[in-house]
Scaffold this motif. Structure first.
Motif, short mmCIF file in Angstrom:
data_model
loop_
_atom_site.label_atom_id
_atom_site.label_comp_id
_atom_site.label_asym_id
_atom_site.label_seq_id
_atom_site.Cartn_x
_atom_site.Cartn_y
_atom_site.Cartn_z
N LEU A 186 0.83 -1.20 0.00
CA LEU A 186 0.00 0.00 0.00
C LEU A 186 0.87 1.25 0.00
CD1 LEU A 186 -3.05 0.44 0.05
CD2 LEU A 186 -2.89 0.75 2.52
N ALA A 187 0.63 2.16 -0.93
CA ALA A 187 1.33 3.43 -0.99
C ALA A 187 0.31 4.56 -1.01
CB ALA A 187 2.22 3.51 -2.23
N PHE A 188 0.62 5.62 -0.33
CA PHE A 188 -0.32 6.74 -0.21
C PHE A 188 0.21 7.96 -0.95
CE2 PHE A 188 -1.21 4.00 3.38
CZ PHE A 188 -2.60 3.97 3.42
N ASP A 189 -0.68 8.93 -1.13
CA ASP A 189 -0.32 10.16 -1.82
C ASP A 189 0.88 10.84 -1.15
OD1 ASP A 189 -1.51 11.65 -4.11
OD2 ASP A 189 -1.51 13.31 -2.70
N SER A 190 0.89 10.86 0.17
CA SER A 190 1.98 11.51 0.91
C SER A 190 3.31 10.80 0.67
CB SER A 190 1.66 11.54 2.41
OG SER A 190 1.44 10.23 2.90
N MET A 213 0.66 0.75 -9.40
CA MET A 213 -0.66 0.20 -9.67
C MET A 213 -1.33 -0.25 -8.36
SD MET A 213 -1.53 -2.93 -12.27
CE MET A 213 -3.21 -3.45 -12.60
N LEU A 214 -2.64 0.00 -8.27
CA LEU A 214 -3.44 -0.44 -7.12
C LEU A 214 -2.98 0.21 -5.81
CD1 LEU A 214 -3.83 -4.23 -7.94
CD2 LEU A 214 -5.69 -2.56 -7.80
N THR A 215 -2.56 1.46 -5.87
CA THR A 215 -2.17 2.18 -4.67
C THR A 215 -3.11 3.36 -4.44
OG1 THR A 215 -0.60 3.55 -5.90
CG2 THR A 215 0.25 1.53 -4.92
N ASN A 216 -2.91 4.05 -3.33
CA ASN A 216 -3.79 5.15 -2.96
C ASN A 216 -3.23 6.51 -3.32
OD1 ASN A 216 -5.93 3.63 -1.86
ND2 ASN A 216 -4.79 3.33 0.03
N VAL A 217 -2.32 6.57 -4.29
CA VAL A 217 -1.82 7.88 -4.72
C VAL A 217 -2.94 8.64 -5.42
CG1 VAL A 217 0.54 7.04 -4.93
CG2 VAL A 217 -0.95 6.99 -6.92
N GLY A 218 -2.86 9.98 -5.37
CA GLY A 218 -3.93 10.79 -5.93
C GLY A 218 -3.42 11.99 -6.70
N ASP A 219 -4.30 12.93 -6.93
CA ASP A 219 -4.02 14.06 -7.81
C ASP A 219 -2.86 14.93 -7.32
OD1 ASP A 219 -6.02 13.28 -9.50
OD2 ASP A 219 -7.49 14.73 -8.78
N ALA A 220 -2.78 15.19 -6.04
CA ALA A 220 -1.74 16.09 -5.52
C ALA A 220 -0.35 15.55 -5.82
CB ALA A 220 -1.92 16.29 -4.02
N ALA A 221 -0.18 14.22 -5.65
CA ALA A 221 1.13 13.62 -5.91
C ALA A 221 1.47 13.66 -7.39
CB ALA A 221 1.15 12.18 -5.40
N LEU A 222 0.48 13.40 -8.25
CA LEU A 222 0.74 13.44 -9.70
C LEU A 222 1.09 14.86 -10.16
CD1 LEU A 222 -0.39 10.53 -9.71
CD2 LEU A 222 -1.49 11.10 -11.88
N PHE A 242 -0.13 3.83 -13.13
CA PHE A 242 -1.08 4.19 -12.09
C PHE A 242 -2.41 3.48 -12.32
CE2 PHE A 242 1.75 7.99 -12.25
CZ PHE A 242 2.28 7.88 -10.96
N GLY A 243 -2.35 2.31 -12.94
CA GLY A 243 -3.57 1.55 -13.19
C GLY A 243 -4.31 1.20 -11.91
N ASP A 244 -5.64 1.26 -11.96
CA ASP A 244 -6.50 0.91 -10.82
C ASP A 244 -6.27 1.77 -9.60
OD1 ASP A 244 -8.01 -1.40 -11.88
OD2 ASP A 244 -6.04 -2.33 -12.01
N CYS A 245 -5.73 2.97 -9.79
CA CYS A 245 -5.57 3.92 -8.67
C CYS A 245 -6.85 4.75 -8.57
CB CYS A 245 -4.35 4.81 -8.89
SG CYS A 245 -2.78 3.95 -8.78
N GLU A 246 -7.68 4.48 -7.59
CA GLU A 246 -9.03 5.04 -7.52
C GLU A 246 -9.04 6.52 -7.11
OE1 GLU A 246 -11.38 2.58 -5.01
OE2 GLU A 246 -11.39 0.88 -6.42
N ASN A 247 -7.94 7.05 -6.62
CA ASN A 247 -7.93 8.44 -6.16
C ASN A 247 -7.38 9.41 -7.20
OD1 ASN A 247 -8.95 7.68 -3.64
ND2 ASN A 247 -6.91 7.30 -2.82
N ILE A 248 -7.09 8.92 -8.40
CA ILE A 248 -6.56 9.77 -9.45
C ILE A 248 -7.70 10.27 -10.33
CG2 ILE A 248 -5.15 9.81 -11.54
CD1 ILE A 248 -3.23 7.92 -10.20
N GLY A 249 -7.71 11.58 -10.57
CA GLY A 249 -8.73 12.17 -11.43
C GLY A 249 -8.11 13.00 -12.54
N ALA A 251 -7.63 16.16 -12.82
CA ALA A 251 -6.72 17.22 -12.40
C ALA A 251 -5.30 16.70 -12.25
CB ALA A 251 -7.20 17.84 -11.08
N GLY A 252 -5.16 15.51 -11.67
CA GLY A 252 -3.84 14.92 -11.50
C GLY A 252 -3.19 14.58 -12.82
#
Length: 279
Positions: A186-190, A213-222, A242-249, A251-252
């Protein structure tokens, strides 16, 4: 000059770290960025650690999905016994010995006149140990210090958990010229933002390969990643999964794309966003 690379056979007592010829050859190979292979055996089992994927690392699948050879390479390398690699962090080539005095004199003269002296040679050998440890999912305060004090560019390949721990221990990536991080948990945005901050000071970075892939990274990190990579003047190749990363939209992705578009010498980009639901 004719050698394509080197194979270092490591014994259980790490005697190779005390042999001048071994150290000298490894410094030369490392400075010329040639292929480097480490091999050892313990209790009848052989282990290899390679700087790049071996032929046997290609062609693996998980279901219908191809497994990147870099991941197979790291999975194999992670099994390499760590004790001998830890010993490399204490290398002092000037204290090593050769069986032939003429050889010893030649090596000393060459190190001092052509290889930048023993301080530079020791740094190169210690960095080889630290980067090899990183590939085995091991990071210590001492190995981080070795990398932070590197006198020449180095490549770093390892698992995401190891990278996150290294950043917590104060790893600086100003001399990193190649970075490969494979997701193993598990990896997070931070976490990604911390890695990006470590990349900000350096201008040696030529290639980046991040499989998150399959981590919790999001727009801020991208967005932060895009901004940082936009300023890398020698960056040539970027591979991002970043496949299957549900927090990416959107904006990222937009921020990342804009940043990559501004990198002046970027020639190759591979971007995986399959099944990211908000893109």
């Amino acid at each position: 000059d004719l050698a394509k690379g080197a194979v270092l056979v490591v014994d259980a007592a790490s005697e190779v770290t005390h042999r001048m010829w071994c150290g000298f050859e490894n410094v030369v190979i490392a400075r010329k960025c040639k292929e480097f292979v480490m091999a050892t055996a313990q209790e009848g089992t052989g282990y290899t650690l390679t700087s790049t994927p071996a032929p046997a690392d290609f062609g693996h699948k998980e279901g219908r999905r191809d497994i990147p050879p870099e991941k197979i390479c790291l999975d194999r390398s992670s099994q390499f016994p760590q004790n001998s690699l830890l010993a490399a962090l204490h290398t002092h080539l000037e204290l090593a010995r050769a069986s032939n005095q003429d050889d010893e004199k030649m090596i000393i003269d060459t190190v001092q006149t052509e290889l930048g002296g023993f301080e530079s040679a020791n740094s190169k050998l210690r960095v080889l140990g630290a980067t090899a440890l990183f590939a085995t999912n091991c990071v210590t305060t001492e190995s981080v210090q070795v990398l932070n004090q590197a006198t020449e560019p180095f490549e770093l390949s390892g698992a995401w958990g190891c990278a996150a721990e290294a950043m917590k221990l104060g790893l600086e990536l100003q001399n990193c010229c190649g970075l490969l991080v494979i997701n193993t948990g598990l990896a997070f945005d931070s976490d990604l933002q911390a890695l990006v901050r470590g990349l900000q000071p350096g201008q040696q970075l030529r290639k980046v390969n991040l499989d998150l892939m399959l981590t919790n990274v999001g727009d801020a990190a991208l967005q932060a990643l895009g901004e940082t990579l936009s300023k890398k003047s020698v960056l040539e190749s970027v591979v991002l999964n970043f496949g299957d990363c549900e927090n990416i939209g959107d904006a990222g992705v937009k921020g990342l794309g804009q940043g990559l578009g501004q990198a002046p010498n970027l020639a190759s980009v591979e971007l995986e966003l399959d099944s990211a639901p908000f893109v």
